[in-house]
Design an enzyme around this catalytic site. Structure first.
Site, mmCIF file in Angstrom:
data_model
loop_
_atom_site.group_PDB
_atom_site.id
_atom_site.type_symbol
_atom_site.label_atom_id
_atom_site.label_comp_id
_atom_site.label_asym_id
_atom_site.label_seq_id
_atom_site.Cartn_x
_atom_site.Cartn_y
_atom_site.Cartn_z
ATOM 1 N N HIS A 139 -3.090 7.261 2.824
ATOM 2 C CA HIS A 139 -3.522 5.963 2.293
ATOM 3 C C HIS A 139 -4.852 5.613 2.954
ATOM 4 O O HIS A 139 -5.028 5.785 4.159
ATOM 5 C CB HIS A 139 -2.462 4.906 2.591
ATOM 6 C CG HIS A 139 -2.953 3.511 2.341
ATOM 7 N ND1 HIS A 139 -3.550 3.154 1.154
ATOM 8 C CD2 HIS A 139 -2.956 2.401 3.125
ATOM 9 C CE1 HIS A 139 -3.890 1.880 1.212
ATOM 10 N NE2 HIS A 139 -3.545 1.408 2.404
ATOM 11 N N CYS B 274 0.815 -1.229 0.000
ATOM 12 C CA CYS B 274 0.000 0.000 0.000
ATOM 13 C C CYS B 274 0.846 1.275 0.000
ATOM 14 O O CYS B 274 0.317 2.360 -0.221
ATOM 15 C CB CYS B 274 -0.937 0.012 1.197
ATOM 16 S SG CYS B 274 -2.076 -1.364 1.175
ATOM 17 N N ASN C 248 -9.950 -0.113 0.637
ATOM 18 C CA ASN C 248 -8.490 -0.009 0.554
ATOM 19 C C ASN C 248 -8.052 -0.525 -0.816
ATOM 20 O O ASN C 248 -8.114 -1.728 -1.078
ATOM 21 C CB ASN C 248 -7.880 -0.837 1.685
ATOM 22 C CG ASN C 248 -6.368 -0.818 1.682
ATOM 23 O OD1 ASN C 248 -5.731 -0.364 0.717
ATOM 24 N ND2 ASN C 248 -5.770 -1.319 2.749
#
Ligand code: ACO
Length: 349
Positions: A276, A136, A306
């Site tokens: 994020h 990520c 996500n």
């Protein structure tokens, strides 16, 4: 032997040499773009698949729905769409791109890299192309890698794409992970900008000892695909959510503050923060610790979940398109992810 390896000339390197001699001073974002599948999977859809509830997912993660690739869509399809938009937005043509970095942990194929698929599909004739895997944190790692190569004269226009078809690696029988993730891609074209604009500072970090908290154990060289790996569902994301959560809030704040102090700036100087998008509670924790007004945070986790390496690019693209982020705004980007990895960047957009 000589017949087999003819002497090649590399006219495309001339530009790079010139670039080094003229020592590029400021590199910024010339154009951005994002892409994601049309198909929406809502929390109510998930209620029919695993033992969960819309209420649990929204209160624990902030997610209401996410985008999901169909069987025929791979990471490079989304990466190409986002990349094409970013090149257009920069007012450039595919042939102007001389570096492609794709950040992904869900490549189309182990070899060739997704960056090479993107190069071929976008008809980019001459460039360096490779993937990086920082999960990520991929968008920040990708940008930082491209900046380093550009500052060394190896590229003039870099296409950086964070893209993950993560739901292909999610176990839709595991309620602890399948409710959290979605698919997408976010791209940026980097190039020279006037002094005072562009990327001002970055920080990168990792702690490999924490790797087992978030991993896909099967399918690599340690546990190649086998019937046993498939039967044990080892080719899917496994996560110790609590461990990642504890680490995430602290590291988001530390890395963003680290990047800011390298640039001689403070959190209050930022016009926008793009974190994020992993969990709304992690973002809320960072808001509290950083003491930056909530309205300066770009948050879209409710609609996308996500999306791993894509999340910062998608959020930035949305905020630029709807007029929140304007040219000249000071933007902090910060992420954490599998590895475990983390990173932050400060850019005057
Ligand atoms: N629906 C209902 N109940 C659930 C679900 C679900 N989908 N998932 C877990 N539960 C249950 C658990 O089984 C547990 O039950 P128990 O108490 O009877 O054992 C209970 O809910 C609490 O589980 P926790 O894991 O403690 O819940 P928590 O509040 O920590 O939230 C979450 C879990 C959302 C995963 C959170 O820990 C989190 O967001 N962690 C960070 C994840 C993250 O950021 N990952 C980064 C990915 S980045 C990358 O690189 C891909």
């Amino acid at each position: 032997m000589d017949n087999l390896s003819p002497r090649l000339s590399y006219p495309e390197f001339d530009g790079a040499r010139n670039l080094k001699e003229s020592s590029i001073v400021a590199i910024g974002i010339l154009g951005i773009g994002s892409a994601y599948p049309d198909r929406i999977l809502t929390n109510h859809d998930l209620e029919k698949m695993v033992d969960t509830s819309d209420e649990w997912i929204r209160t624990r993660s902030g997610i209401s729905e996410r985008r999901i690739c169909d069987a025929d869509t791979a990471t490079s399809h989304m990466a190409c769409d986002a990349g094409r938009k970013a090149i257009e937005d920069a007012g450039l043509k595919p042939e102007d791109i001389d570096l492609i970095v794709v950040a992904t942990f869900s490549p189309d194929t182990l070899i060739p890299s997704t960056a090479c698929w993107v190069m071929a599909k976008l008809n980019i004739p001459n460039c360096a192309a490779f993937d990086i895997n920082a999960a990520c944190t991929g968008w920040i790692y990708g940008v930082s890698t491209a900046l380093g190569l550009m500052q060394n004269g190896l590229a003039r226009h870099a296409l950086v794409i964070g893209a993950d078809a993560i739901t292909k690696f999610v176990d839709f029988q595991d309620r602890a992970t399948c409710v959290l993730f979605g698919d997408g891609a976010g791209a940026a074209v980097l190039g020279e900008v006037e002094q005072g604009r562009g990327f001002l500072s970055e920080t990168l970090g990792a702690d490999g000892r924490m790797g087992p908290n978030l991993m896909i154990p099967g399918g690599g060289s340690a546990r190649p695909i086998s019937q046993e790996v498939l039967d044990n569902r080892e080719a899917y994301v496994k996560m110790q959510g609590n461990e990642v959560f504890k680490f995430a809030v602290r590291i988001m704040c530390d890395s963003l503050c680290g990047a800011l102090s390298k640039a001689g700036l403070a959190p209050a100087d930022l016009d926008w923060v793009i974190p994020h998008q992993a969990n709304i509670r992690i973002i809320e924790g960072a808001i509290k610790r950083l003491d930056i007004p909530r309205e300066r945070f770009i948050v879209n986790i409710e609609r996308f979940g996500n999306t791993s390496a894509a999340s910062i690019g998608i959020a930035m693209d949305e905020a630029v398109r709807d007029g929140r982020i304007k040219r000249g705004d000071l933007v902090g980007l910060v992420a954490f992810g599998g590895g475990l990895t983390w990173g932050a960047a400060v850019v005057r957009y």
